[in-house]
Design a protein around this motif. Structure first.
Motif, PDB file in Angstrom:
ATOM      1  N   ASP A 123       0.831  -1.206   0.000  1.00  0.00           N
ATOM      2  CA  ASP A 123       0.000   0.000   0.000  1.00  0.00           C
ATOM      3  C   ASP A 123       0.868   1.259   0.000  1.00  0.00           C
ATOM      4  O   ASP A 123       0.608   2.195  -0.762  1.00  0.00           O
ATOM      5  N   SER A 155      -6.295   1.109  -2.713  1.00  0.00           N
ATOM      6  CA  SER A 155      -5.034   0.384  -2.629  1.00  0.00           C
ATOM      7  C   SER A 155      -5.017  -0.740  -3.663  1.00  0.00           C
ATOM      8  O   SER A 155      -6.075  -1.187  -4.115  1.00  0.00           O
ATOM      9  N   THR A 182      -5.053  -4.394  -5.233  1.00  0.00           N
ATOM     10  CA  THR A 182      -5.725  -5.621  -4.803  1.00  0.00           C
ATOM     11  C   THR A 182      -4.801  -6.530  -3.988  1.00  0.00           C
ATOM     12  O   THR A 182      -5.240  -7.092  -2.973  1.00  0.00           O
ATOM     13  N   TYR A 216      -4.949  -5.729  -0.335  1.00  0.00           N
ATOM     14  CA  TYR A 216      -6.163  -6.218   0.333  1.00  0.00           C
ATOM     15  C   TYR A 216      -6.078  -7.725   0.581  1.00  0.00           C
ATOM     16  O   TYR A 216      -6.467  -8.208   1.644  1.00  0.00           O
ATOM     17  N   TYR A 267      -6.172  -9.414   4.185  1.00  0.00           N
ATOM     18  CA  TYR A 267      -7.195 -10.431   4.445  1.00  0.00           C
ATOM     19  C   TYR A 267      -6.549 -11.697   5.004  1.00  0.00           C
ATOM     20  O   TYR A 267      -6.987 -12.234   6.025  1.00  0.00           O
ATOM     21  N   LEU A 305     -14.064  -6.727   3.079  1.00  0.00           N
ATOM     22  CA  LEU A 305     -13.020  -7.675   2.682  1.00  0.00           C
ATOM     23  C   LEU A 305     -13.621  -9.037   2.362  1.00  0.00           C
ATOM     24  O   LEU A 305     -13.251  -9.677   1.371  1.00  0.00           O
ATOM     25  N   LEU A 307     -10.140 -11.913  -4.290  1.00  0.00           N
ATOM     26  CA  LEU A 307      -8.919 -11.134  -4.076  1.00  0.00           C
ATOM     27  C   LEU A 307      -7.699 -11.812  -4.701  1.00  0.00           C
ATOM     28  O   LEU A 307      -6.634 -11.211  -4.786  1.00  0.00           O
ATOM     29  N   PHE A 322     -14.417  -1.485  -2.620  1.00  0.00           N
ATOM     30  CA  PHE A 322     -13.200  -1.649  -1.837  1.00  0.00           C
ATOM     31  C   PHE A 322     -13.263  -0.763  -0.609  1.00  0.00           C
ATOM     32  O   PHE A 322     -13.619   0.402  -0.708  1.00  0.00           O
ATOM     33  N   TRP A 329      -8.268   1.987   2.719  1.00  0.00           N
ATOM     34  CA  TRP A 329      -7.137   1.369   3.408  1.00  0.00           C
ATOM     35  C   TRP A 329      -7.043   1.876   4.842  1.00  0.00           C
ATOM     36  O   TRP A 329      -6.576   1.182   5.733  1.00  0.00           O
ATOM     37  N   VAL A 378      -8.799  -0.698   6.794  1.00  0.00           N
ATOM     38  CA  VAL A 378      -8.279  -2.071   6.683  1.00  0.00           C
ATOM     39  C   VAL A 378      -7.000  -2.234   7.491  1.00  0.00           C
ATOM     40  O   VAL A 378      -6.865  -3.179   8.277  1.00  0.00           O
TER      41      VAL A 378
END
Length: 169
Positions: free
Chosen positions: A36, A49, A51, A54, A58, A117, A126, A136, A139, A142
């Motif tokens: 990121d 951000s 993929t 993510y 996750y 997510l 993802l 999405f 960030w 997340v």
């Protein structure tokens, strides 16, 4: 004649420890933050951000939850079962039943980030391209979810965590 010594067979449950899961979780989350940050430096106007960030977050959250469940006596077979597998919601529900929220103070942003997510990762979305509309999460919700959850679990299982704080948490 020299006798060969058979290496001791170590069961998968003995090899897959809560500490090991926390270590892998740390590395995935740290990699997510790096991806990121790298993207933000290259494209400061991009609001989403990449993929892979993510996905890494996750998976880091999943491993954090599994570290907590493993610490609470779950076997590797149980964690890999269809009941939990890669189902973030199922792992989180079970962790909450085992009092995770005594250590992790959940916020509405955490719930929103988790839900988004999970929705993004339906059918491994993802990891594999799926066309169509996607929502999405920012960030900014997340990263705190992943880091703060790891910070709550890692000391319990005996592993280090991030030295970060987030305003408003």
């Amino acid at each position: 004649m020299e006798q060969k010594v058979k290496p001791e067979v170590i069961e998968k449950d003995d090899r897959t420890t809560a500490i090991g899961l926390a270590r892998f979780a740390f590395e995935y989350i740290d990699a997510a933050i790096t991806v990121d940050k790298n993207e933000a430096e290259k494209n400061p106007n991009n609001t989403i951000s990449p993929t892979p960030a993510y996905f890494l977050a996750y998976h880091g959250i999943e491993l954090t939850l599994k570290a907590y469940l493993r610490h609470n006596g779950f076997t590797l077979r149980e964690l890999r079962s269809g009941k939990y597998g890669h189902d973030l919601h199922a792992c989180y529900r079970q962790a909450k039943q085992l009092k995770l929220r005594d250590f992790f103070k959940e916020t509405q942003d955490d719930v929103n980030a988790m839900d988004l997510l999970v929705a993004l990762n339906v059918d491994h979305g993802l990891r594999y391209i799926q066309t169509g509309y996607k929502q999405f999460p920012l960030w900014s919700i997340v990263e705190p979810l992943a880091v703060r959850m790891h910070q709550a679990v890692a000391p319990l299982v005996g592993y280090r965590s991030f030295n970060k704080t987030y305003g408003g948490y």
